[in-house]
Design a protein around this motif. Structure first.
Motif, PDB file in Angstrom:
ATOM      1  N   ARG A   1      13.202  48.457 -21.676  1.00  0.00           N
ATOM      2  CA  ARG A   1      13.892  47.860 -20.546  1.00  0.00           C
ATOM      3  C   ARG A   1      13.866  46.337 -20.682  1.00  0.00           C
ATOM      4  O   ARG A   1      13.052  45.786 -21.416  1.00  0.00           O
ATOM      5  CB  ARG A   1      13.232  48.314 -19.241  1.00  0.00           C
ATOM      6  CG  ARG A   1      13.401  49.813 -19.015  1.00  0.00           C
ATOM      7  CD  ARG A   1      12.425  50.365 -18.013  1.00  0.00           C
ATOM      8  NE  ARG A   1      12.583  51.819 -17.933  1.00  0.00           N
ATOM      9  CZ  ARG A   1      13.333  52.440 -17.023  1.00  0.00           C
ATOM     10  NH1 ARG A   1      13.977  51.730 -16.106  1.00  0.00           N
ATOM     11  NH2 ARG A   1      13.431  53.750 -17.019  1.00  0.00           N
ATOM     12  N   SER A   2      14.717  45.691 -19.977  1.00  0.00           N
ATOM     13  CA  SER A   2      14.892  44.248 -20.149  1.00  0.00           C
ATOM     14  C   SER A   2      13.699  43.452 -19.631  1.00  0.00           C
ATOM     15  O   SER A   2      13.123  43.789 -18.587  1.00  0.00           O
ATOM     16  CB  SER A   2      16.165  43.799 -19.431  1.00  0.00           C
ATOM     17  OG  SER A   2      16.277  42.391 -19.455  1.00  0.00           O
ATOM     18  N   PRO A   3      13.320  42.372 -20.331  1.00  0.00           N
ATOM     19  CA  PRO A   3      12.281  41.483 -19.810  1.00  0.00           C
ATOM     20  C   PRO A   3      12.714  40.792 -18.523  1.00  0.00           C
ATOM     21  O   PRO A   3      11.858  40.347 -17.748  1.00  0.00           O
ATOM     22  CB  PRO A   3      12.096  40.457 -20.937  1.00  0.00           C
ATOM     23  CG  PRO A   3      12.705  41.071 -22.142  1.00  0.00           C
ATOM     24  CD  PRO A   3      13.781  41.985 -21.674  1.00  0.00           C
ATOM     25  N   SER A   4      14.026  40.701 -18.299  1.00  0.00           N
ATOM     26  CA  SER A   4      14.528  40.018 -17.107  1.00  0.00           C
ATOM     27  C   SER A   4      14.886  40.990 -15.988  1.00  0.00           C
ATOM     28  O   SER A   4      15.650  40.653 -15.082  1.00  0.00           O
ATOM     29  CB  SER A   4      15.761  39.174 -17.463  1.00  0.00           C
ATOM     30  OG  SER A   4      16.767  39.980 -18.076  1.00  0.00           O
ATOM     31  N   SER A   5      14.341  42.213 -16.049  1.00  0.00           N
ATOM     32  CA  SER A   5      14.585  43.177 -14.971  1.00  0.00           C
ATOM     33  C   SER A   5      14.099  42.607 -13.641  1.00  0.00           C
ATOM     34  O   SER A   5      13.119  41.853 -13.584  1.00  0.00           O
ATOM     35  CB  SER A   5      13.862  44.499 -15.247  1.00  0.00           C
ATOM     36  OG  SER A   5      14.385  45.136 -16.397  1.00  0.00           O
ATOM     37  N   SER A   6      14.776  42.998 -12.573  1.00  0.00           N
ATOM     38  CA  SER A   6      14.384  42.519 -11.251  1.00  0.00           C
ATOM     39  C   SER A   6      13.079  43.177 -10.808  1.00  0.00           C
ATOM     40  O   SER A   6      12.678  44.228 -11.332  1.00  0.00           O
ATOM     41  CB  SER A   6      15.488  42.818 -10.234  1.00  0.00           C
ATOM     42  OG  SER A   6      15.629  44.223 -10.071  1.00  0.00           O
ATOM     43  N   THR A   7      12.425  42.555  -9.846  1.00  0.00           N
ATOM     44  CA  THR A   7      11.159  43.103  -9.348  1.00  0.00           C
ATOM     45  C   THR A   7      11.317  44.520  -8.802  1.00  0.00           C
ATOM     46  O   THR A   7      10.487  45.400  -9.108  1.00  0.00           O
ATOM     47  CB  THR A   7      10.562  42.177  -8.281  1.00  0.00           C
ATOM     48  OG1 THR A   7      10.295  40.895  -8.866  1.00  0.00           O
ATOM     49  CG2 THR A   7       9.275  42.753  -7.724  1.00  0.00           C
ATOM     50  N   GLU A  52       4.398  43.900 -12.364  1.00  0.00           N
ATOM     51  CA  GLU A  52       5.158  43.067 -13.303  1.00  0.00           C
ATOM     52  C   GLU A  52       4.276  42.667 -14.484  1.00  0.00           C
ATOM     53  O   GLU A  52       4.733  42.648 -15.635  1.00  0.00           O
ATOM     54  CB  GLU A  52       5.696  41.828 -12.596  1.00  0.00           C
ATOM     55  CG  GLU A  52       6.873  42.117 -11.667  1.00  0.00           C
ATOM     56  CD  GLU A  52       7.332  40.868 -10.935  1.00  0.00           C
ATOM     57  OE1 GLU A  52       8.553  40.730 -10.726  1.00  0.00           O
ATOM     58  OE2 GLU A  52       6.471  40.032 -10.563  1.00  0.00           O
ATOM     59  N   ASP A  71       4.978  43.730 -18.382  1.00  0.00           N
ATOM     60  CA  ASP A  71       5.054  42.788 -19.506  1.00  0.00           C
ATOM     61  C   ASP A  71       4.009  43.120 -20.567  1.00  0.00           C
ATOM     62  O   ASP A  71       4.296  43.093 -21.771  1.00  0.00           O
ATOM     63  CB  ASP A  71       4.835  41.353 -19.003  1.00  0.00           C
ATOM     64  CG  ASP A  71       5.984  40.839 -18.152  1.00  0.00           C
ATOM     65  OD1 ASP A  71       7.079  41.437 -18.215  1.00  0.00           O
ATOM     66  OD2 ASP A  71       5.790  39.844 -17.422  1.00  0.00           O
ATOM     67  N   LYS A 131      13.002  35.637 -23.720  1.00  0.00           N
ATOM     68  CA  LYS A 131      13.107  36.596 -22.627  1.00  0.00           C
ATOM     69  C   LYS A 131      14.500  37.205 -22.534  1.00  0.00           C
ATOM     70  O   LYS A 131      14.753  38.066 -21.700  1.00  0.00           O
ATOM     71  CB  LYS A 131      12.732  35.932 -21.305  1.00  0.00           C
ATOM     72  CG  LYS A 131      11.267  35.482 -21.233  1.00  0.00           C
ATOM     73  CD  LYS A 131      10.954  34.885 -19.875  1.00  0.00           C
ATOM     74  CE  LYS A 131       9.477  34.504 -19.770  1.00  0.00           C
ATOM     75  NZ  LYS A 131       9.113  33.442 -20.736  1.00  0.00           N
ATOM     76  N   SER A 132      15.401  36.762 -23.373  1.00  0.00           N
ATOM     77  CA  SER A 132      16.750  37.313 -23.425  1.00  0.00           C
ATOM     78  C   SER A 132      17.327  37.035 -24.806  1.00  0.00           C
ATOM     79  O   SER A 132      16.761  36.262 -25.585  1.00  0.00           O
ATOM     80  CB  SER A 132      17.637  36.694 -22.330  1.00  0.00           C
ATOM     81  OG  SER A 132      17.755  35.294 -22.524  1.00  0.00           O
ATOM     82  N   ALA A 149      14.608  38.965 -27.869  1.00  0.00           N
ATOM     83  CA  ALA A 149      13.776  39.482 -26.779  1.00  0.00           C
ATOM     84  C   ALA A 149      13.236  40.846 -27.194  1.00  0.00           C
ATOM     85  O   ALA A 149      13.671  41.428 -28.178  1.00  0.00           O
ATOM     86  CB  ALA A 149      14.606  39.587 -25.499  1.00  0.00           C
TER      87      ALA A 149
END
Length: 257
Positions: free
Chosen positions: A44-50, A134, A138, A195-196, A200
């Motif tokens: 899953r993306s490192p920039s996923s929302s909380t 979170e 990570d 992070k993107s 990433a």
């Protein structure tokens, strides 16, 4: 020496074949746990929302995945032992074999145990603060993707052992292929910075490109190991050596004069 006093196993490689066939079983189980069961992979993306992170980390399927991994984790050393058995036949220093052994243990701890504990811990108890989830999120992904470098020494030793071996246990081209493959794993280093984008932990280069190379290489190594076991003379089997030792030390096992 009669068969009644010292019966011999018809397939002297049976124990080695049993270990060999656990390898695809383990990797298939590993894939089922990480993909359709828990959807930890693809990453899953490192920039996923909380909210997305909390929803994933509180999934009950993560606990089931961790329970299965706990039961199957012991098969990982068996798969490495299959490779080490063939490396032991090579005309190279034992240092290569020991490097592979230590590298595999280090990589398995960081790349399998750490993610399992992080994702499992997040799902174990409801009510953890989103910031805690979170951090575990990570930690789990950085351990899984960012630990690929742990395997570099292991596969470097494997590739060099193949190239330096004079017994031709495995084909030389596999040694070059192995070295090229493990160099690509160094691309995992930027996951600690990016992070993107392609570097990433879910990026095109860091994950997808490296994963395609690794899976295809692993299949080819597996086929080469299969052929090496098939070609291995019975005289080189350690259980054959054990039989001769037993015969020489136990008069009851010797053939009558």
């Amino acid at each position: 020496m009669s068969e009644s006093t010292h019966p011999r196993r018809k397939n002297r490689k049976l124990d080695q074949w049993i270990a060999f066939w656990t390898v695809p079983f383990f990797f298939n189980l590993f894939g089922i746990v990480f993909v359709p069961l828990s959807w930890m992979m693809p990453p899953r993306s490192p920039s996923s929302s909380t909210p997305q992170i909390v929803d994933f980390m509180q999934s009950h399927n993560l606990l089931i995945a961790c329970a299965i991994l706990t039961l199957s984790f012991g098969l990982a050393p068996v798969s490495n032992a299959v490779y080490l058995t063939q490396v032991k036949r090579m005309s190279v220093s034992p240092a290569f074999r020991y490097s592979m052994m230590v590298g595999s243990m280090t990589g398995a701890i960081v790349g399998m145990l750490f993610p399992m504990f992080c994702f499992g811990l997040g799902a174990f108890r409801s009510g953890y603060a989103p910031s805690t989830l979170e951090m575990l999120y990570d930690f789990g992904y950085l351990a899984y993707i960012g630990s690929l470098g742990c395997f570099c020494v292991m596969w470097m030793a494997f590739g060099l052992a193949i190239l330096l071996d004079q017994n031709n246990i495995l084909p030389k081209w596999l040694g070059y292929y192995t070295i090229w493959q493990y160099v690509t794993e160094l691309m995992a280093a930027p996951v600690w910075i990016a992070k993107s984008g392609p570097f990433a932990w879910n990026g095109l280069m860091t994950f997808w490109f490296a994963m395609v190379l690794y899976v295809s290489w692993q299949i080819i190594v597996y086929i080469c190991i299969y052929r090496a076991i098939k070609r291995q003379p019975d005289e080189q089997l350690e259980n054959a050596w054990l039989d001769s030792e037993l015969v020489s030390h136990d008069p009851r096992l010797r053939a009558p004069a």
